[in-house]
Scaffold this active site. Structure first.
Site, PDB file in Angstrom:
ATOM      1  N   LEU A  84       0.845  -1.189   0.000  1.00  0.00           N
ATOM      2  CA  LEU A  84       0.000   0.000   0.000  1.00  0.00           C
ATOM      3  C   LEU A  84       0.890   1.253   0.000  1.00  0.00           C
ATOM      4  O   LEU A  84       1.813   1.340   0.806  1.00  0.00           O
ATOM      5  CB  LEU A  84      -0.876  -0.016   1.248  1.00  0.00           C
ATOM      6  CG  LEU A  84      -2.152   0.790   1.167  1.00  0.00           C
ATOM      7  CD1 LEU A  84      -3.099   0.150   0.154  1.00  0.00           C
ATOM      8  CD2 LEU A  84      -2.813   0.843   2.530  1.00  0.00           C
ATOM      9  N   PRO A  85       0.608   2.180  -0.900  1.00  0.00           N
ATOM     10  CA  PRO A  85       1.413   3.415  -0.985  1.00  0.00           C
ATOM     11  C   PRO A  85       1.082   4.379   0.150  1.00  0.00           C
ATOM     12  O   PRO A  85       0.674   5.511  -0.087  1.00  0.00           O
ATOM     13  CB  PRO A  85       1.024   3.972  -2.345  1.00  0.00           C
ATOM     14  CG  PRO A  85      -0.406   3.569  -2.493  1.00  0.00           C
ATOM     15  CD  PRO A  85      -0.442   2.166  -1.915  1.00  0.00           C
ATOM     16  N   CYS A  86       1.250   3.926   1.380  1.00  0.00           N
ATOM     17  CA  CYS A  86       0.879   4.781   2.508  1.00  0.00           C
ATOM     18  C   CYS A  86       1.801   5.986   2.643  1.00  0.00           C
ATOM     19  O   CYS A  86       1.496   6.922   3.379  1.00  0.00           O
ATOM     20  CB  CYS A  86       0.840   3.971   3.790  1.00  0.00           C
ATOM     21  SG  CYS A  86       2.159   2.796   3.979  1.00  0.00           S
ATOM     22  N   HIS A  87       2.912   5.999   1.928  1.00  0.00           N
ATOM     23  CA  HIS A  87       3.795   7.162   2.000  1.00  0.00           C
ATOM     24  C   HIS A  87       3.157   8.349   1.291  1.00  0.00           C
ATOM     25  O   HIS A  87       3.612   9.463   1.411  1.00  0.00           O
ATOM     26  CB  HIS A  87       5.152   6.831   1.379  1.00  0.00           C
ATOM     27  CG  HIS A  87       5.076   6.372  -0.044  1.00  0.00           C
ATOM     28  ND1 HIS A  87       4.691   5.092  -0.388  1.00  0.00           N
ATOM     29  CD2 HIS A  87       5.316   7.018  -1.195  1.00  0.00           C
ATOM     30  CE1 HIS A  87       4.712   4.996  -1.711  1.00  0.00           C
ATOM     31  NE2 HIS A  87       5.079   6.148  -2.227  1.00  0.00           N
ATOM     32  N   ARG A  88       2.088   8.080   0.535  1.00  0.00           N
ATOM     33  CA  ARG A  88       1.399   9.160  -0.183  1.00  0.00           C
ATOM     34  C   ARG A  88       0.308   9.797   0.673  1.00  0.00           C
ATOM     35  O   ARG A  88      -0.452  10.624   0.194  1.00  0.00           O
ATOM     36  CB  ARG A  88       0.775   8.627  -1.475  1.00  0.00           C
ATOM     37  CG  ARG A  88       1.813   8.174  -2.482  1.00  0.00           C
ATOM     38  CD  ARG A  88       1.158   7.609  -3.756  1.00  0.00           C
ATOM     39  NE  ARG A  88       2.186   6.959  -4.562  1.00  0.00           N
ATOM     40  CZ  ARG A  88       1.940   5.895  -5.346  1.00  0.00           C
ATOM     41  NH1 ARG A  88       0.733   5.387  -5.404  1.00  0.00           N
ATOM     42  NH2 ARG A  88       2.918   5.351  -6.036  1.00  0.00           N
TER      43      ARG A  88
END
Length: 135
Positions: A84-88
DNA sequence: AGGTTGACTGGGG
DNA sequence: TCCCCAGCCAACC
């Protein structure tokens, strides 16, 4: 154009926007019934954030019909599954996650910069240009 | 069952 | 923009 970008930052404006309301409705209707899990819904939305864009906790919460559950979204991120691109996902000020969630705030910034996110001299993301528009 | 906590936010000062 | 306060929601103890 400046106006449009600017309006995208405020959730109040977004809430008033019919298009945003529609998007929220869609996401809510599609996932609420089948998942029944708030976290699941959060992950579904985060997964839709394109590279080069970022979303705020409050924005995601609003998309799920819970504009005041931003804190919950952050908590969901702490348990986010791999891939999951949770850094976004950042806070409303465009700051990186505190502590060493990603090893270090600098690491998250590096990831975002690599995707084309624009950072201001103050170390925060240029939300005017990089805030994700669900529409 | 009840209190605490958390990668948050908006409002008032 | 920063600080303090109140609100919201699910997970944890």
């Amino acid at each position: 154009m400046k106006d449009r970008l600017n309006s995208g930052i405020g959730f109040g404006s977004a809430a008033s926007c019919p298009d945003s309301a529609d998007a929220a409705n869609d996401a809510d209707a599609a996932d609420t019934a089948s998942t029944g899990g708030f976290f699941r819904q959060v992950y579904a939305i985060v997964g839709q954030i394109p590279a080069g864009r970022v979303a705020t906790y409050g924005q995601i919460a609003a998309l799920l019909g819970r504009p005041l559950a931003a804190k919950m979204v952050g908590f969901a991120m702490s348990q986010a599954p791999a891939g999951l691109p949770c850094h976004r996902v950042v806070n409303r000020l465009g700051e990186m996650a505190p502590r060493d969630i990603f090893g270090s705030p600098a690491f998250q910034q590096r990831l975002l910069e690599d995707e084309g996110i624009v950072f201001l001299p103050n170390g925060r993301i240029d939300m005017k240009k990089c805030l994700w528009d669900p529409r």
